[in-house]
Design a protein around this motif. Sequence first.
Motif, PDB file in Angstrom:
ATOM      1  N   ALA A  21       0.829  -1.211   0.000  1.00 52.44           N
ATOM      2  CA  ALA A  21       0.000   0.000   0.000  1.00 52.44           C
ATOM      3  C   ALA A  21       0.861   1.258   0.000  1.00 52.44           C
ATOM      4  N   ILE A  22       1.906   1.259   0.819  1.00 53.16           N
ATOM      5  CA  ILE A  22       2.808   2.412   0.863  1.00 53.16           C
ATOM      6  C   ILE A  22       3.477   2.614  -0.486  1.00 53.16           C
ATOM      7  N   SER A  23       3.902   1.521  -1.133  1.00 53.89           N
ATOM      8  CA  SER A  23       4.526   1.612  -2.452  1.00 53.89           C
ATOM      9  C   SER A  23       3.587   2.228  -3.474  1.00 53.89           C
ATOM     10  N   ALA A  24       2.287   2.054  -3.269  1.00 50.19           N
ATOM     11  CA  ALA A  24       1.290   2.633  -4.167  1.00 50.19           C
ATOM     12  C   ALA A  24       0.898   4.051  -3.749  1.00 50.19           C
ATOM     13  N   GLY A  25       1.595   4.599  -2.755  1.00 45.23           N
ATOM     14  CA  GLY A  25       1.349   5.981  -2.347  1.00 45.23           C
ATOM     15  C   GLY A  25       0.184   6.163  -1.397  1.00 45.23           C
ATOM     16  N   ALA A  42       9.594   7.778   3.716  1.00 47.58           N
ATOM     17  CA  ALA A  42      10.129   8.103   2.392  1.00 47.58           C
ATOM     18  C   ALA A  42       9.031   8.447   1.407  1.00 47.58           C
ATOM     19  N   ALA A  43       7.869   7.809   1.553  1.00 44.20           N
ATOM     20  CA  ALA A  43       6.763   8.039   0.621  1.00 44.20           C
ATOM     21  C   ALA A  43       5.893   9.225   1.026  1.00 44.20           C
ATOM     22  N   GLY A  44       6.093   9.742   2.232  1.00 40.26           N
ATOM     23  CA  GLY A  44       5.295  10.869   2.698  1.00 40.26           C
ATOM     24  C   GLY A  44       3.866  10.505   3.028  1.00 40.26           C
ATOM     25  N   VAL A  45       3.634   9.249   3.473  1.00 42.90           N
ATOM     26  CA  VAL A  45       2.287   8.820   3.851  1.00 42.90           C
ATOM     27  C   VAL A  45       2.253   8.542   5.353  1.00 42.90           C
ATOM     28  N   MET A  46       1.058   8.362   5.898  1.00 42.21           N
ATOM     29  CA  MET A  46       0.886   8.204   7.335  1.00 42.21           C
ATOM     30  C   MET A  46       0.598   6.750   7.694  1.00 42.21           C
ATOM     31  N   ILE A  47       1.026   6.370   8.893  1.00 40.95           N
ATOM     32  CA  ILE A  47       0.765   5.039   9.413  1.00 40.95           C
ATOM     33  C   ILE A  47      -0.020   5.160  10.709  1.00 40.95           C
ATOM     34  N   GLY A  48      -1.161   4.485  10.740  1.00 40.73           N
ATOM     35  CA  GLY A  48      -1.933   4.350  11.963  1.00 40.73           C
ATOM     36  C   GLY A  48      -2.064   2.890  12.309  1.00 40.73           C
ATOM     37  N   CYS A  49      -2.329   2.590  13.567  1.00 40.22           N
ATOM     38  CA  CYS A  49      -2.402   1.191  13.974  1.00 40.22           C
ATOM     39  C   CYS A  49      -3.264   1.046  15.217  1.00 40.22           C
ATOM     40  N   ALA A  50      -4.066  -0.009  15.223  1.00 33.19           N
ATOM     41  CA  ALA A  50      -4.814  -0.357  16.426  1.00 33.19           C
ATOM     42  C   ALA A  50      -3.827  -0.729  17.545  1.00 33.19           C
ATOM     43  N   PRO A  51      -4.267  -0.585  18.791  1.00 26.67           N
ATOM     44  CA  PRO A  51      -5.631  -0.293  19.190  1.00 26.67           C
ATOM     45  C   PRO A  51      -5.913   1.206  19.292  1.00 26.67           C
ATOM     46  N   ASP A  52      -7.106   1.587  18.855  1.00 28.17           N
ATOM     47  CA  ASP A  52      -7.541   2.972  19.049  1.00 28.17           C
ATOM     48  C   ASP A  52      -8.452   3.102  20.260  1.00 28.17           C
ATOM     49  N   THR A  53      -8.598   2.003  21.019  1.00 26.37           N
ATOM     50  CA  THR A  53      -9.353   2.072  22.271  1.00 26.37           C
ATOM     51  C   THR A  53      -8.763   3.105  23.227  1.00 26.37           C
TER      52      THR A  53
END
Length: 362
Positions: free
Chosen positions: A85-89, A114-125
Amino acid sequence: MGEPLKVGIVGLGTISAQYLGTLDRLGSVALVAVADLNPELGAGVADRRIGVRACSVGELLAADDIDLVLNLTIPAAHADIALQAISAGKSVYGEKPLALNTLQGREILGAASAAGVMIGCAPDTVLGTGIQTARKVIDDDLIGRPIAATATMVTPGHERWHPHPDFYYQPGGGPLLDMGPYYLSALVTLLGPVTHVVGASSRTRATRTIGSGPRRGEVVPVDTDTHITGVLTHAGGALSTVVMSFDAVATRSANIEIHGESGSLIVPDPNHFEGDVQIRTLGSTSWTTVPVSAGYLDASRGIGIADLASTPDGGSPRAGGALAYHVLDVMESLLRSAQTGRANPVGSTVDRPTAVPLQGMS
């Protein structure tokens, strides 16, 4: 207000129902596509929603109209899907853990940077009113300087209710990597990053028997430890004791307790977004319920995506990759300590995520 964040889901297993329910309520996020190795699952989700299409995983990852991939695959596939997914921007929000190990986690975070994208991850509790109200109590100095905490999760095992529990008993599973992220993310949110750990672990049996669904009675192998205990040293000096078990029956103790110099705090189950926060201060004879004072109201799994969507450019999501990586590093360090019998330093650190003011879902 800008355009909603356009989301595509990869993986439509058991947990996806909770995310779908949340995405259906969020105005800042729009679900546009779904994909699963079982095409019938994707078709079923798409048929019930206007403007949502079912497609293959490859088609979803390549689609131009998707801003963020919600990665709900099994842990063994988390890194591969995230990196594609990151490789696809595209930005990524994934189920926990971030990856099977810190090597994969570093690769994900490096590629995203490097791609300028964001990473989120559970848990969001941790963004709900339960953990955030407890955090406000600590931040407002109502229990004094934190000294210690306990975190306990005890269950006889997910094979009793999950129809396909195999991955819970493989590397990347077990009680620590499965349930630990809820408890450790809460402890870091409440008390700050961890610098050192001491751990011990065991497993009670070599197989588990599925208790429900079409595979009921089938035996699956256990290839990971199923009871882990440890002591965490936080950068601020507090010591947290954790117990994560798929081997025992139940506990009557609070899920998380925080003890400070002038008071103690009962924190609700970090696997949920809400729950009573209780405090007992020095000199008092009873516990008092703290009014809800922070966090997202009526939140559910997926609120972290909306929180990510509202993160300013250059900022870090509260339920973000940096926190998820640090938690993964803590868990990996605990398992290494359990295997070697020695205390282990935690190589990473992270800033405490910013507090969430009391607000509704958007």
